[in-house]
Design an enzyme around this catalytic site. Structure first.
Site, PDB file in Angstrom:
ATOM      1  N   ASP A   1       0.858  -1.194   0.000  1.00 10.65           N
ATOM      2  CA  ASP A   1       0.000   0.000   0.000  1.00 10.65           C
ATOM      3  C   ASP A   1       0.889   1.236   0.000  1.00 10.65           C
ATOM      4  O   ASP A   1       1.643   1.469   0.947  1.00 10.65           O
ATOM      5  CB  ASP A   1      -0.897  -0.013   1.249  1.00 10.65           C
TER       6      ASP A   1
ATOM      7  N   ASP B   1      -8.010 -15.274 -17.929  1.00  4.78           N
ATOM      8  CA  ASP B   1      -8.904 -15.784 -16.900  1.00  4.78           C
ATOM      9  C   ASP B   1      -9.962 -16.720 -17.494  1.00  4.78           C
ATOM     10  O   ASP B   1     -10.644 -16.346 -18.453  1.00  4.78           O
ATOM     11  CB  ASP B   1      -9.605 -14.574 -16.258  1.00  4.78           C
TER      12      ASP B   1
ATOM     13  N   ASP C   1      -1.558  -0.947  -3.951  1.00  5.09           N
ATOM     14  CA  ASP C   1      -1.758  -0.123  -5.150  1.00  5.09           C
ATOM     15  C   ASP C   1      -0.508  -0.157  -6.053  1.00  5.09           C
ATOM     16  O   ASP C   1       0.517  -0.732  -5.681  1.00  5.09           O
ATOM     17  CB  ASP C   1      -2.076   1.324  -4.736  1.00  5.09           C
TER      18      ASP C   1
ATOM     19  N   ASP D   1      -3.558  -9.441 -16.554  1.00  6.87           N
ATOM     20  CA  ASP D   1      -4.620 -10.437 -16.381  1.00  6.87           C
ATOM     21  C   ASP D   1      -5.778 -10.046 -17.316  1.00  6.87           C
ATOM     22  O   ASP D   1      -6.347  -8.957 -17.186  1.00  6.87           O
ATOM     23  CB  ASP D   1      -5.097 -10.448 -14.921  1.00  6.87           C
TER      24      ASP D   1
ATOM     25  N   GLU E   1      -5.748 -19.670 -18.260  1.00  6.99           N
ATOM     26  CA  GLU E   1      -6.264 -20.353 -17.076  1.00  6.99           C
ATOM     27  C   GLU E   1      -7.418 -21.204 -17.587  1.00  6.99           C
ATOM     28  O   GLU E   1      -8.446 -20.667 -18.018  1.00  6.99           O
ATOM     29  CB  GLU E   1      -6.761 -19.368 -16.017  1.00  6.99           C
TER      30      GLU E   1
ATOM     31  N   HIS F   1      -3.720 -16.772  -6.196  1.00  6.43           N
ATOM     32  CA  HIS F   1      -4.664 -16.000  -5.376  1.00  6.43           C
ATOM     33  C   HIS F   1      -5.974 -16.752  -5.131  1.00  6.43           C
ATOM     34  O   HIS F   1      -6.837 -16.288  -4.388  1.00  6.43           O
ATOM     35  CB  HIS F   1      -4.938 -14.659  -6.060  1.00  6.43           C
ATOM     36  N   ASP F   2      -6.122 -17.910  -5.801  1.00  5.23           N
ATOM     37  CA  ASP F   2      -7.344 -18.715  -5.622  1.00  5.23           C
ATOM     38  C   ASP F   2      -7.102 -19.940  -4.751  1.00  5.23           C
ATOM     39  O   ASP F   2      -8.035 -20.713  -4.512  1.00  5.23           O
ATOM     40  CB  ASP F   2      -7.839 -19.237  -6.984  1.00  5.23           C
TER      41      ASP F   2
ATOM     42  N   ASN G   1      -0.238   4.486  -0.307  1.00  5.81           N
ATOM     43  CA  ASN G   1      -0.820   5.773   0.140  1.00  5.81           C
ATOM     44  C   ASN G   1      -1.575   5.653   1.461  1.00  5.81           C
ATOM     45  O   ASN G   1      -2.366   6.526   1.803  1.00  5.81           O
ATOM     46  CB  ASN G   1      -1.748   6.333  -0.954  1.00  5.81           C
TER      47      ASN G   1
ATOM     48  N   ASP H   1      -4.076   3.859   2.589  1.00  6.67           N
ATOM     49  CA  ASP H   1      -5.525   3.632   2.722  1.00  6.67           C
ATOM     50  C   ASP H   1      -5.840   2.175   3.050  1.00  6.67           C
ATOM     51  O   ASP H   1      -6.989   1.766   3.057  1.00  6.67           O
ATOM     52  CB  ASP H   1      -6.259   4.068   1.440  1.00  6.67           C
TER      53      ASP H   1
END
Ligand code: TEU
Ligand code: CA
Length: 558
Positions: free
Chosen positions: A21, A200, A29, A98, A255, A327-328, A23, A25
């Site tokens: 991150d 994807d 990013d 992606d 994928e 990530h899955d 910034n 929040d």
């Protein structure tokens, strides 16, 4: 076999929401990624696969795109993207985007138009059908994220198909206007100088015209026979190749749920002019107590059988991708290794050895190079992922299973295990953010973090760094043949790689017990290229410690 840069590359997957991150929040990013490029350069990776960064309402964390040519507000601006691309290229790192074109967000302008009326010019960009009557959808198919795969739309009293969330309507690839619009968008990104696409669920873009009920699988029917590896899939990929991919020096990886080695020879064949490689799901989808949800380990003989089949059936015909997680998927060391403190480090190195010495392009998922583990979920409120939130409701809250039955299975496989923030240092929120992270940081960041591991030559990080260097130094790793040994062993994964006069012997113990292995006589006196434990390699029979792994190298006489 043709030599290409993407066969020799090591890819690192970044899930931008959880990487860094910039910034404060609490959300990762693009500037955060740019700030961490030197870390990736030091690791030695060649390519970054960037999970989606396009405008999105984040119903599925960016896999629901509302504008393919604009950057998601939370991640920054197109200038931030250009800065990242340039900074990566300056370091000799390529960026693969992606490509999510099986579906868009329901907030994409194409869908906003499509749902307005049955004669809208965009109507046939999506898949609309009449219901069966009596409030029933067109068929019994289920969505990957729970519920029906059809959503009723009042405006035109019809249903639209969404194989994923109701906010991810499937595009109608049979419509040439859709294909042209996607190819134009892809060209726009290639002209910006990106280096390829991860595509994807690309095996789902061609559906059959007829959409009958599927075989019941729990509460809903299985639509796979009508929605995966469909009738025109190869026509559309060849068209994509001809109109876009073949015009640039880029890398493509599909994928492809439900792909087999036979189908992969078509999707990723040396000369089929479709894609360079595919992600297969036979290994990561193996097992399952309640659908995909299970806390069971895959038997080693099954793991070896699956990986060996892909190694041998594709050799010389198509190219493999190699991955333990993404990530899955849950974290590799927790699922395939052993994340107990005594074994986490050594089993993470063993898994890395096992995967990185195979033939194919290896993918490292962010944090895998640190040996990051699954998260200790305490309650369903800890979940952020639509798939886990909906699954707990569908299997538990609706009373099919007790919490005690289902909880161990969902925490073992939840995609959120891979989405907790990257662990940079022993500092608040692991140095990921100075704000409140969108998802909790794994409390083990104090021991498992990049700052500690880059400073420790014996760390998992440095082990990955060495494996990447071996791939660059020994052509046998990239281009050698594969031969499985000790096929029936439930403890050891042993294989050779051979190219001309070079040969490797890869020995990986998948057990927490001591064991032993007999070294083939031809490897007597061979040199050890890498090992995760101390041992001597001039013995015919070797005692192995739990999760011991090593690679022997020999050069046969001319
Ligand atoms: O994943 C497709 C897919 O098959 C996943 O649903 C996977 O099978 C499942 O999560 C594992 O149990 C792709 C993306 O990688 C995923 O993040 C998206 O949610 C999905 O497509 C829809 O875009
Ligand atoms: Ca941020």
């Amino acid at each position: 076999m043709k030599k290409t840069w993407w066969k020799e590359a090591v890819v690192y997957q970044i899930y931008p929401r959880s990487f860094m991150d910039g910034n404060g929040d609490g959300i990762g990013d693009l500037p955060g990624i740019t700030d961490r490029l030197d870390y990736l350069k030091y690791l030695g990776i060649d390519v970054i696969w960037l999970s989606p960064v396009y405008k999105s309402p984040n119903d599925d964390n960016g896999y629901d795109i509302s504008d393919y040519q604009a950057i998601m507000d939370e991640f920054g601006t197109m200038e931030d993207f250009d800065a990242l691309l340039n900074a990566a290229h300056e370091r000799g790192i390529k960026i693969v985007m992606d490509l999510v074109v099986n579906h868009t967000s329901d907030e994409h302008k194409w869908f906003v138009e499509s749902r307005k009326s049955t004669d809208n010019p965009y109507r046939d960009y999506y898949i609309w059908r009449e219901g069966k009557g009596g409030g029933l959808p067109p068929n019994n198919w289920g969505s990957s994220f729970g519920g029906s795969a059809w959503e009723y739309d009042e405006e035109t009293s019809m249903y639209y198909l969404h194989l994923f969330s109701r906010k991810q309507p499937d595009l109608n690839w049979d419509n040439p206007a859709v294909r042209d619009a996607v190819f134009a968008m892809m060209t726009w990104w290639c002209e910006k100088g990106i280096d390829g696409f991860r595509m994807d669920v690309i095996s789902m873009i061609s559906k059959t015209k007829e959409m009958p009920d599927g075989a019941l699988n729990g509460l809903y029917g299985n639509g796979d026979p009508y929605c995966v590896n469909g009738p025109h899939i190869h026509d559309y990929l060849r068209e994509m190749n001809e109109k876009v991919l073949s015009r640039y020096d880029i890398m493509t990886v599909g994928e492809t749920p439900c792909v087999t080695p036979e189908l992969a020879k078509q999707y990723a064949g040396e000369d089929t002019h479709e894609l360079n490689m595919v992600f297969q799901f036979e290994l990561v989808d193996a097992g399952g107590k309640y659908g995909k949800w299970t806390d069971e380990k895959i038997p080693l003989t099954l793991l070896k059988k699956i990986l060996s089949r892909w190694q041998t059936e594709l050799y010389g015909k198509a190219w493999n991708s190699l991955f333990w997680d993404n990530h899955d998927q849950p974290r590799a060391v927790s699922r395939f290794g052993d994340d107990r403190p005594a074994y986490r480090d050594v089993s993470a190195k063993m898994l890395a050895t096992c995967l990185h010495m195979l033939q194919g392009t290896p993918y490292i998922y962010q944090g895998e190079e640190l040996g990051m583990t699954n998260y200790p979920f305490k309650s369903p409120e800890d979940f952020r992922d639509i798939e886990s939130v909906n699954a707990y409701k569908e299997w538990c809250t609706d009373g099919r299973l007790s919490h005690e039955q289902f909880w161990p299975c969902i925490i073992a496989k939840s995609r959120d295990n891979a989405r907790t923030p990257m662990q940079w240092e022993d500092a608040p929120h692991a140095g990921f953010t100075t704000g409140d992270p969108w998802i909790a940081v794994n409390p083990n960041y104090k021991e498992i973090n990049a700052k500690a591991e880059t400073a420790d030559e014996t760390s998992v990080f440095h082990y990955y760094k060495k494996l990447i260097q071996l791939r660059k130094k020994y052509p046998v790793v990239v281009y050698g043949t594969y031969q499985l040994l000790l096929e029936d062993s439930e403890e050891l994964y042993v294989y050779t790689r051979t190219l001309d006069q070079e040969e490797l012997l890869v020995v990986c113990s998948f057990t927490d017990q001591e064991t032993e292995v007999t070294i083939p006589a031809v490897f007597a006196g061979a040199s050890c290229l890498i090992a995760n434990r101390e041992n001597t390699y001039d013995q015919e029979t070797m005692r192995l410690q739990p999760y011991e792994a090593f690679v022997l190298y020999r050069k046969t006489e001319e």
